[in-house]
Design a protein around this motif. Structure first.
Motif, PDB file in Angstrom:
ATOM      1  N   CYS A  89      -0.533   1.804  -5.467  1.00  0.00           N
ATOM      2  CA  CYS A  89      -0.894   0.503  -4.866  1.00  0.00           C
ATOM      3  C   CYS A  89      -2.034  -0.161  -5.629  1.00  0.00           C
ATOM      4  O   CYS A  89      -2.095  -1.375  -5.726  1.00  0.00           O
ATOM      5  N   LYS A  93      -1.515  -4.014  -6.548  1.00  0.00           N
ATOM      6  CA  LYS A  93      -2.276  -5.090  -5.857  1.00  0.00           C
ATOM      7  C   LYS A  93      -2.889  -6.131  -6.805  1.00  0.00           C
ATOM      8  O   LYS A  93      -2.723  -7.313  -6.528  1.00  0.00           O
ATOM      9  N   CYS A 113      -0.619   4.990   1.171  1.00  0.00           N
ATOM     10  CA  CYS A 113      -1.906   4.298   1.366  1.00  0.00           C
ATOM     11  C   CYS A 113      -2.098   3.811   2.802  1.00  0.00           C
ATOM     12  O   CYS A 113      -3.205   3.842   3.330  1.00  0.00           O
ATOM     13  N   TRP A 114      -1.012   3.358   3.466  1.00  0.00           N
ATOM     14  CA  TRP A 114      -1.172   2.785   4.810  1.00  0.00           C
ATOM     15  C   TRP A 114      -1.505   3.833   5.869  1.00  0.00           C
ATOM     16  O   TRP A 114      -1.787   3.489   7.007  1.00  0.00           O
ATOM     17  N   VAL A 119      -9.732   2.073   4.281  1.00  0.00           N
ATOM     18  CA  VAL A 119      -9.540   1.539   2.936  1.00  0.00           C
ATOM     19  C   VAL A 119     -10.056   0.106   2.932  1.00  0.00           C
ATOM     20  O   VAL A 119     -10.020  -0.574   3.955  1.00  0.00           O
ATOM     21  N   CYS A 121      -8.859  -2.481   1.390  1.00  0.00           N
ATOM     22  CA  CYS A 121      -7.883  -3.565   1.229  1.00  0.00           C
ATOM     23  C   CYS A 121      -7.284  -4.050   2.539  1.00  0.00           C
ATOM     24  O   CYS A 121      -6.413  -4.910   2.546  1.00  0.00           O
ATOM     25  N   ARG A 122      -7.686  -3.514   3.680  1.00  0.00           N
ATOM     26  CA  ARG A 122      -7.147  -4.004   4.953  1.00  0.00           C
ATOM     27  C   ARG A 122      -8.122  -3.742   6.087  1.00  0.00           C
ATOM     28  O   ARG A 122      -8.968  -2.858   6.005  1.00  0.00           O
ATOM     29  N   CYS A 128      -0.845  -3.759   6.866  1.00  0.00           N
ATOM     30  CA  CYS A 128       0.018  -3.030   5.935  1.00  0.00           C
ATOM     31  C   CYS A 128       1.481  -3.393   6.146  1.00  0.00           C
ATOM     32  O   CYS A 128       2.277  -3.356   5.225  1.00  0.00           O
ATOM     33  N   CYS A 131       2.310  -6.034   3.882  1.00  0.00           N
ATOM     34  CA  CYS A 131       1.836  -5.846   2.506  1.00  0.00           C
ATOM     35  C   CYS A 131       3.006  -5.463   1.599  1.00  0.00           C
ATOM     36  O   CYS A 131       3.901  -4.727   1.998  1.00  0.00           O
ATOM     37  N   ILE A 133       3.208  -3.471  -0.766  1.00  0.00           N
ATOM     38  CA  ILE A 133       3.332  -2.033  -1.064  1.00  0.00           C
ATOM     39  C   ILE A 133       4.186  -1.356   0.018  1.00  0.00           C
ATOM     40  O   ILE A 133       5.116  -0.610  -0.278  1.00  0.00           O
ATOM     41  N   TYR A 134       3.865  -1.663   1.272  1.00  0.00           N
ATOM     42  CA  TYR A 134       4.634  -1.076   2.367  1.00  0.00           C
ATOM     43  C   TYR A 134       6.087  -1.570   2.320  1.00  0.00           C
ATOM     44  O   TYR A 134       7.029  -0.792   2.467  1.00  0.00           O
TER      45      TYR A 134
HETATM   46  S1  SF4 Z   1      -2.930  -3.224   2.622  1.00  0.00           S
HETATM   47 FE1  SF4 Z   1      -1.252  -2.552   1.242  1.00  0.00          FE
HETATM   48  S2  SF4 Z   1      -2.279  -1.413  -0.430  1.00  0.00           S
HETATM   49 FE2  SF4 Z   1      -3.740  -1.556   1.343  1.00  0.00          FE
HETATM   50  S3  SF4 Z   1      -3.457   0.312   2.525  1.00  0.00           S
HETATM   51 FE3  SF4 Z   1      -2.105  -1.265   3.418  1.00  0.00          FE
HETATM   52  S4  SF4 Z   1      -0.065  -1.018   2.390  1.00  0.00           S
HETATM   53 FE4  SF4 Z   1      -1.633   0.059   1.170  1.00  0.00          FE
END
Ligand code: SF4
Length: 161
Positions: A89, A93, A113-114, A119, A121-122, A128, A131, A133-134
């Motif tokens: 991720c 990102k 990551c979720w 973290v 980023c959220r 997530c 997002c 990535i998810y």
């Molecule tokens: S916002 Fe995206 S990169 Fe960050 S933890 Fe959630 S799924 Fe992962």
């Protein structure tokens, strides 16, 4: 009325959402199985403040993909989780080198990551759900090499693409 408000609280999107009973029926899976997927960190349902779960059409497709990986490919949930965990991720990102050095996701590749509690980023796990990535992970078990190639993580002539 409360139920409708709860449902709206759970998502700002104007998409059809299914209760856990409806989702179970559509997927021909039990409600405990859906909760188990959530518990293993491979599925994030929408949740109302009162704890009721709702599933989107994308969630149902995600579950179907995982069922395929379990029934036809022979993976178990831990295997699927580990595959999701391989998605870099921080590259997708992308995160700065400085940020990734202190990010728990960058340092631990055993879970997606979720599923990490803290973290940068959220703010909460619902972020997530939308997002990339998810969303990418909904099909990544079948297309992981293609995804990694797309972000330059694998050379374009990698075998098996
Ligand atoms: S916002 Fe995206 S990169 Fe960050 S933890 Fe959630 S799924 Fe992962």
């Amino acid at each position: 009325m409360k139920k409708t408000k709860d449902k709206q609280d759970s998502s700002t999107m104007l998409e059809k959402l299914y209760s856990i009973g409806q989702a179970s029926e559509k997927l021909k899976l039990s409600a405990p199985t859906l909760r188990m997927y959530e518990h293993h960190g491979v599925l994030i349902p929408y949740k109302t403040k009162s704890g009721r779960r709702y599933y989107s059409a994308a969630d149902l497709e995600r579950v179907k993909c995982m069922r395929h990986m379990i029934k036809d490919v022979g993976l178990n949930l831990e295997g699927i989780r580990r595959l999701f965990a391989l998605l870099p991720c921080w590259e997708i990102k992308p995160c700065s080198k400085k940020d990734r050095r202190k990010c728990p996701v960058y340092l631990d590749s055993s879970k997606p990551c979720w599923t990490f509690k803290k973290v940068t980023c959220r703010k909460d796990s619902m972020e997530c759900k939308t997002c990339k990535i998810y969303l990418m992970s909904s099909t990544c078990t079948d297309r992981l090499k293609t995804i990694l190639q797309g972000i330059g993580y694998l050379p374009s002539d990698s075998p098996g693409l």
